[in-house]
Motif scaffolding. Structure first.
Motif, short mmCIF file in Angstrom:
data_model
loop_
_atom_site.label_atom_id
_atom_site.label_comp_id
_atom_site.label_asym_id
_atom_site.label_seq_id
_atom_site.Cartn_x
_atom_site.Cartn_y
_atom_site.Cartn_z
N MET A 168 -17.59 -5.26 -2.47
CA MET A 168 -16.75 -5.29 -1.45
C MET A 168 -15.63 -4.48 -1.32
O MET A 168 -14.94 -4.35 -2.25
CB MET A 168 -16.30 -6.85 -0.95
N VAL A 169 -15.27 -3.62 -0.31
CA VAL A 169 -14.08 -2.80 -0.38
C VAL A 169 -13.05 -3.61 0.69
O VAL A 169 -13.47 -3.89 1.66
CB VAL A 169 -14.61 -1.54 0.27
N HIS A 170 -11.99 -3.65 0.14
CA HIS A 170 -10.90 -4.41 1.06
C HIS A 170 -10.08 -3.09 1.51
O HIS A 170 -9.22 -2.41 0.68
CB HIS A 170 -10.01 -5.19 0.19
N ILE A 171 -9.68 -2.96 2.81
CA ILE A 171 -8.74 -2.08 3.28
C ILE A 171 -7.42 -2.76 3.43
O ILE A 171 -7.45 -3.74 4.34
CB ILE A 171 -9.10 -1.48 4.58
N VAL A 172 -6.46 -2.43 2.87
CA VAL A 172 -5.06 -3.32 2.95
C VAL A 172 -3.75 -2.65 3.54
O VAL A 172 -3.77 -1.52 3.16
CB VAL A 172 -4.63 -3.84 1.34
N GLY A 173 -3.52 -3.26 4.46
CA GLY A 173 -2.05 -2.68 4.97
C GLY A 173 -1.04 -3.13 3.76
O GLY A 173 -0.84 -4.12 3.71
N ALA A 174 -0.35 -2.27 3.52
CA ALA A 174 0.68 -2.39 2.54
C ALA A 174 1.97 -2.85 2.94
O ALA A 174 3.16 -3.11 2.06
CB ALA A 174 0.72 -0.87 1.55
N GLY A 175 2.23 -2.64 4.27
CA GLY A 175 3.34 -3.00 4.71
C GLY A 175 4.37 -1.78 4.81
O GLY A 175 3.90 -0.66 4.46
N PRO A 176 5.55 -1.88 5.25
CA PRO A 176 6.44 -0.95 5.59
C PRO A 176 6.86 -0.16 4.32
O PRO A 176 7.52 0.87 4.44
CB PRO A 176 7.52 -1.28 6.70
N GLY A 177 6.97 -0.81 3.23
CA GLY A 177 7.74 -0.12 2.07
C GLY A 177 8.11 -1.47 0.92
O GLY A 177 8.03 -1.18 -0.06
N ASP A 178 9.09 -2.13 1.55
CA ASP A 178 9.40 -3.46 0.73
C ASP A 178 8.09 -4.04 -0.03
O ASP A 178 7.25 -4.69 0.65
CB ASP A 178 10.01 -4.50 1.58
N PRO A 179 8.13 -3.99 -1.24
CA PRO A 179 6.86 -4.53 -2.04
C PRO A 179 6.73 -6.20 -1.61
O PRO A 179 5.87 -6.79 -1.70
CB PRO A 179 7.23 -4.57 -3.39
N LEU A 200 6.98 -7.49 1.29
CA LEU A 200 6.31 -7.34 2.70
C LEU A 200 4.73 -7.10 2.79
O LEU A 200 4.32 -6.87 3.92
CB LEU A 200 7.05 -6.37 3.76
N ILE A 201 4.11 -7.19 1.82
CA ILE A 201 2.61 -7.20 1.67
C ILE A 201 2.32 -8.42 1.96
O ILE A 201 2.95 -9.48 1.66
CB ILE A 201 2.32 -6.34 0.56
N THR A 202 1.07 -8.74 2.42
CA THR A 202 0.60 -10.20 2.58
C THR A 202 0.04 -10.67 1.44
O THR A 202 0.01 -9.87 0.54
CB THR A 202 -0.61 -10.03 3.79
N VAL A 203 0.10 -12.08 1.35
CA VAL A 203 -0.36 -12.84 0.12
C VAL A 203 -1.69 -12.13 -0.13
O VAL A 203 -2.17 -12.19 -1.35
CB VAL A 203 -0.34 -14.07 0.28
N LYS A 204 -2.66 -12.16 0.70
CA LYS A 204 -4.13 -11.83 0.59
C LYS A 204 -4.16 -10.22 0.10
O LYS A 204 -4.72 -9.97 -0.95
CB LYS A 204 -4.73 -11.84 1.88
N GLY A 205 -3.15 -9.33 0.67
CA GLY A 205 -3.27 -8.04 0.20
C GLY A 205 -2.70 -8.04 -1.36
O GLY A 205 -3.38 -7.21 -2.01
N ARG A 206 -1.73 -8.75 -1.54
CA ARG A 206 -1.33 -8.53 -2.86
C ARG A 206 -2.31 -9.17 -3.92
O ARG A 206 -2.45 -8.66 -5.13
CB ARG A 206 0.05 -9.51 -3.01
N ARG A 207 -3.22 -10.38 -3.56
CA ARG A 207 -4.04 -10.85 -4.39
C ARG A 207 -5.35 -9.67 -4.58
O ARG A 207 -5.67 -9.57 -5.87
CB ARG A 207 -4.72 -12.10 -3.87
N TYR A 208 -5.53 -9.14 -3.54
CA TYR A 208 -6.55 -8.19 -3.93
C TYR A 208 -6.20 -6.92 -4.69
O TYR A 208 -6.86 -6.47 -5.48
CB TYR A 208 -6.94 -7.38 -2.42
#
Length: 251
Positions: free
Chosen positions: A1-12, A14-22
């Motif tokens: 599985m490939v996860h395309i993740v939105g990193a947020g605007p810059g503040d580390p 401000l990434i989602t919990v799911k995105g950080r976990r991936y």
């Protein structure tokens, strides 16, 4: 599985919990170059293979993904903000679909929302604007004629203009030609939510001069709106005389 993740605007943070976990679990990370705050990569495993896609073509990105998939590895494709907005992900998703590579998308906080937070501003004020237009000035990527700034300006709504700060003088001219008055408020937010965040406020008549010398040349959001510093009507949602399904009017 490939996860395309939105990193947020810059503040580390401000990434989602799911995105950080991936990111923490990924074997391979392909991130969008200088647009992604490198501090986000600090959560990656020490043995994760990290690629900077700023130096890669689409074919090279897909080749890395394909190789990782063949080896049973998990890949994160890390994009800025929310990948659905100027993320160039459709062509990547289509390429993966053609190759039978499974993927999903994790949304992120877009820079136009981080800009609102930086400005401490609501974009949709009663009696002022109830519409937000997300757009850009034509550059290397063209914009349909019906979506030119001067056409969109006729709506007099809040406008968040991406990828156009280097053409600010043209942007202002187009907005005025489309109907915005020269005294319309405008704000420039560079690197919203980053430690080096910078804000310049003015009007359409003054903003070009104010930005000169401010060393703002990229990764900046242009916000044009009568919401910026305007008097407005209070929302009916919290009015004491207003009833709805959760509360009866108190007067």
């Amino acid at each position: 599985m490939v996860h395309i993740v939105g990193a947020g605007p810059g503040d580390p943070e401000l990434i989602t919990v799911k995105g950080r976990r991936y990111l923490e679990e990924a074997d391979v990370v392909i991130y969008a170059g200088s647009l992604v705050n490198p501090a986000l990569l600090a959560v990656c495993r020490e043995d994760a293979v990290i690629h900077n896609s700023a130096k890669m073509t689409l074919d090279e990105v897909i080749a890395v993904i394909e190789e990782a998939e063949a080896a049973g590895k998990m890949t994160v494709r890390l994009h800025t903000g929310d990948p659905a907005i100027y993320g160039a992900i459709q062509e990547q998703m289509d390429a993966m679909a053609k190759k039978g590579i499974a993927y999903d998308v994790v949304p992120g906080v877009s820079s136009f929302l981080a800009a609102a937070a930086a400005l401490r501003q609501e974009y949709t004020l009663p009696g002022i604007s109830q519409t937000v237009i997300i757009t850009r000035q034509p550059g290397r990527t063209p914009v349909p004629e019906r979506e030119q700034l001067r056409a969109l300006a006729a709506h007099q709504s809040t406008m968040c203009i991406f990828l156009s700060i280097t053409m600010l003088e043209t942007v202002v001219a187009e907005l005025i030609a489309g109907g915005y008055a020269e005294d319309t408020p405008i704000a420039i937010v560079q690197k919203a939510s980053w430690p080096e965040q910078k804000i310049v406020r003015g009007t359409l008549a003054t903003i070009v001069a104010k930005v000169e010398g401010a060393q703002i040349d990229r990764t900046a959001m242009i916000v044009v709106s009568h919401c910026l510093g305007a008097d407005y009507e209070l929302s009916r949602l919290y009015a004491p005389e207003f009833s709805h399904m959760f509360r009866k009017a108190s007067r």
